[in-house]
Scaffold this active site. Sequence first.
Site, PDB file in Angstrom:
ATOM      1  N   TYR A 157     116.657  -7.769 -38.312  1.00  0.00           N
ATOM      2  CA  TYR A 157     116.211  -7.260 -37.004  1.00  0.00           C
ATOM      3  C   TYR A 157     114.698  -7.402 -36.872  1.00  0.00           C
ATOM      4  O   TYR A 157     114.190  -7.905 -35.866  1.00  0.00           O
ATOM      5  CB  TYR A 157     116.631  -5.795 -36.872  1.00  0.00           C
ATOM      6  CG  TYR A 157     116.285  -5.169 -35.537  1.00  0.00           C
ATOM      7  CD1 TYR A 157     117.065  -5.419 -34.412  1.00  0.00           C
ATOM      8  CD2 TYR A 157     115.185  -4.324 -35.402  1.00  0.00           C
ATOM      9  CE1 TYR A 157     116.752  -4.839 -33.183  1.00  0.00           C
ATOM     10  CE2 TYR A 157     114.869  -3.739 -34.180  1.00  0.00           C
ATOM     11  CZ  TYR A 157     115.655  -3.998 -33.078  1.00  0.00           C
ATOM     12  OH  TYR A 157     115.343  -3.422 -31.864  1.00  0.00           O
ATOM     13  N   THR A 192     118.490   5.947 -27.924  1.00  0.00           N
ATOM     14  CA  THR A 192     119.617   5.203 -27.342  1.00  0.00           C
ATOM     15  C   THR A 192     120.660   4.971 -28.436  1.00  0.00           C
ATOM     16  O   THR A 192     120.382   5.122 -29.630  1.00  0.00           O
ATOM     17  CB  THR A 192     119.188   3.826 -26.784  1.00  0.00           C
ATOM     18  OG1 THR A 192     118.716   3.035 -27.863  1.00  0.00           O
ATOM     19  CG2 THR A 192     118.112   3.944 -25.727  1.00  0.00           C
TER      20      THR A 192
HETATM   21  P1  NAD Z   1     121.877  -0.730 -26.300  1.00  0.00           P
HETATM   22  O1  NAD Z   1     122.737  -0.974 -27.483  1.00  0.00           O
HETATM   23  O2  NAD Z   1     121.954   0.590 -25.590  1.00  0.00           O
HETATM   24  O3  NAD Z   1     122.081  -1.889 -25.214  1.00  0.00           O
HETATM   25  C1  NAD Z   1     122.147  -3.242 -25.586  1.00  0.00           C
HETATM   26  C2  NAD Z   1     123.103  -3.946 -24.649  1.00  0.00           C
HETATM   27  O4  NAD Z   1     123.128  -5.329 -25.015  1.00  0.00           O
HETATM   28  C3  NAD Z   1     124.563  -3.441 -24.741  1.00  0.00           C
HETATM   29  O5  NAD Z   1     125.054  -3.158 -23.445  1.00  0.00           O
HETATM   30  C4  NAD Z   1     125.309  -4.603 -25.372  1.00  0.00           C
HETATM   31  O6  NAD Z   1     126.646  -4.727 -24.921  1.00  0.00           O
HETATM   32  C5  NAD Z   1     124.468  -5.794 -24.934  1.00  0.00           C
HETATM   33  N1  NAD Z   1     124.668  -6.955 -25.788  1.00  0.00           N
HETATM   34  C6  NAD Z   1     124.740  -6.976 -27.156  1.00  0.00           C
HETATM   35  N2  NAD Z   1     124.975  -8.223 -27.577  1.00  0.00           N
HETATM   36  C7  NAD Z   1     125.028  -9.014 -26.458  1.00  0.00           C
HETATM   37  C8  NAD Z   1     125.238 -10.379 -26.252  1.00  0.00           C
HETATM   38  N3  NAD Z   1     125.467 -11.226 -27.273  1.00  0.00           N
HETATM   39  N4  NAD Z   1     125.231 -10.860 -24.979  1.00  0.00           N
HETATM   40  C9  NAD Z   1     125.046 -10.018 -23.938  1.00  0.00           C
HETATM   41  N5  NAD Z   1     124.839  -8.697 -24.073  1.00  0.00           N
HETATM   42  C10 NAD Z   1     124.832  -8.207 -25.329  1.00  0.00           C
HETATM   43  O7  NAD Z   1     120.388  -0.986 -26.815  1.00  0.00           O
HETATM   44  P2  NAD Z   1     118.929  -0.661 -26.214  1.00  0.00           P
HETATM   45  O8  NAD Z   1     118.317   0.371 -27.067  1.00  0.00           O
HETATM   46  O9  NAD Z   1     118.950  -0.492 -24.758  1.00  0.00           O
HETATM   47  O10 NAD Z   1     118.237  -2.037 -26.598  1.00  0.00           O
HETATM   48  C11 NAD Z   1     117.855  -3.019 -25.677  1.00  0.00           C
HETATM   49  C12 NAD Z   1     116.805  -3.889 -26.331  1.00  0.00           C
HETATM   50  O11 NAD Z   1     115.722  -3.075 -26.754  1.00  0.00           O
HETATM   51  C13 NAD Z   1     117.297  -4.624 -27.571  1.00  0.00           C
HETATM   52  O12 NAD Z   1     116.750  -5.935 -27.580  1.00  0.00           O
HETATM   53  C14 NAD Z   1     116.727  -3.797 -28.707  1.00  0.00           C
HETATM   54  O13 NAD Z   1     116.553  -4.541 -29.868  1.00  0.00           O
HETATM   55  C15 NAD Z   1     115.417  -3.350 -28.109  1.00  0.00           C
HETATM   56  N6  NAD Z   1     114.803  -2.176 -28.715  1.00  0.00           N
HETATM   57  C16 NAD Z   1     115.470  -0.992 -28.812  1.00  0.00           C
HETATM   58  C17 NAD Z   1     114.832   0.103 -29.415  1.00  0.00           C
HETATM   59  C18 NAD Z   1     115.546   1.416 -29.592  1.00  0.00           C
HETATM   60  O14 NAD Z   1     115.020   2.294 -30.279  1.00  0.00           O
HETATM   61  N7  NAD Z   1     116.700   1.627 -28.982  1.00  0.00           N
HETATM   62  C19 NAD Z   1     113.525  -0.012 -29.877  1.00  0.00           C
HETATM   63  C20 NAD Z   1     112.870  -1.221 -29.747  1.00  0.00           C
HETATM   64  C21 NAD Z   1     113.514  -2.300 -29.163  1.00  0.00           C
END
Ligand code: NAD
Length: 257
Positions: A157, A192
Amino acid sequence: MRLQNKVALITGAASGIGRESALLFAREGAAVVAVDLNLDPAQAVATEITAAGGKALAVRADVSKAADCEAMVAAAEKQFGKLNILFNNAGISHADDDDAVSTSEDVWDLTFHINVKGVFLGCKYGIPALKRAGGGSIINTASFVAHLGAATPQLAYTASKGAVLAMTRELAAIHARQDIRVNALCPGPLQTELLMKYLNTPEKKQRRLVHIPMGRFGLAKEIAYSALFLASDESSFTTGAEFLADGGITSAYTTPE
Ligand code: NAD
């Protein structure tokens, strides 16, 4: 309204940051293409937007598949006539992602397919559409982990988000004179599903919380507001940026008691 007459495609729109951004962008006047691997919750987001008087379309796509990315961009142009904002936000954090010794090649490959190739494919098919619209804004979701190493490992990641930052800088330089801005959004730890699934005990949560000066996890909604700035013309001189919204975690050497 800050996104009046804009068309925005958001991947990972069924949940978390993507969902909150879809709802916020629509409230600010954008027509929203809510893309996700899971169609039903993406459709629920689109229905919520249209029920409130906005414009939205749900599209099922796996961002790691070229044909799906081509089709999602085509669907946006077919339904709304153009594409102005591409938010490459879908990403995964695998439960078995660990250190170099323990992480399997399958976990590594899956993480890179979605988190890195997914951004590349979004750009591959989205950039020609942005050019047809006369320019636009691309936002790639990276993470604070691209800036800091953690002793609690998630090697695939972390490396994947570093790749998103590197890709964003180069794309920003390539397309700067075509009125296409490309920025990386780097959220800190959020409350989340994605993170809470991984920090699944009070001890694991606390171990992360002690590093955040604000002393709390962020909300997806707070990141959606950062995305809104990068999506809108208010950020017209901002490109290639690593936009941190992280509760201060990357600034802290020690945190308040
Ligand atoms: P989440 O799991 O709530 O949402 C992610 C969404 O992406 C889900 O609806 C899932 O179905 C979809 N998804 C997964 N694989 C997919 C694919 N192959 N094609 C299409 N859709 C797909 O996560 P989130 O926390 O909202 O994360 C969103 C972004 O933010 C991600 O890139 C994550 O790495 C990044 N992020 C999250 C955090 C955190 O703490 N939650 C921190 C930094 C960065």
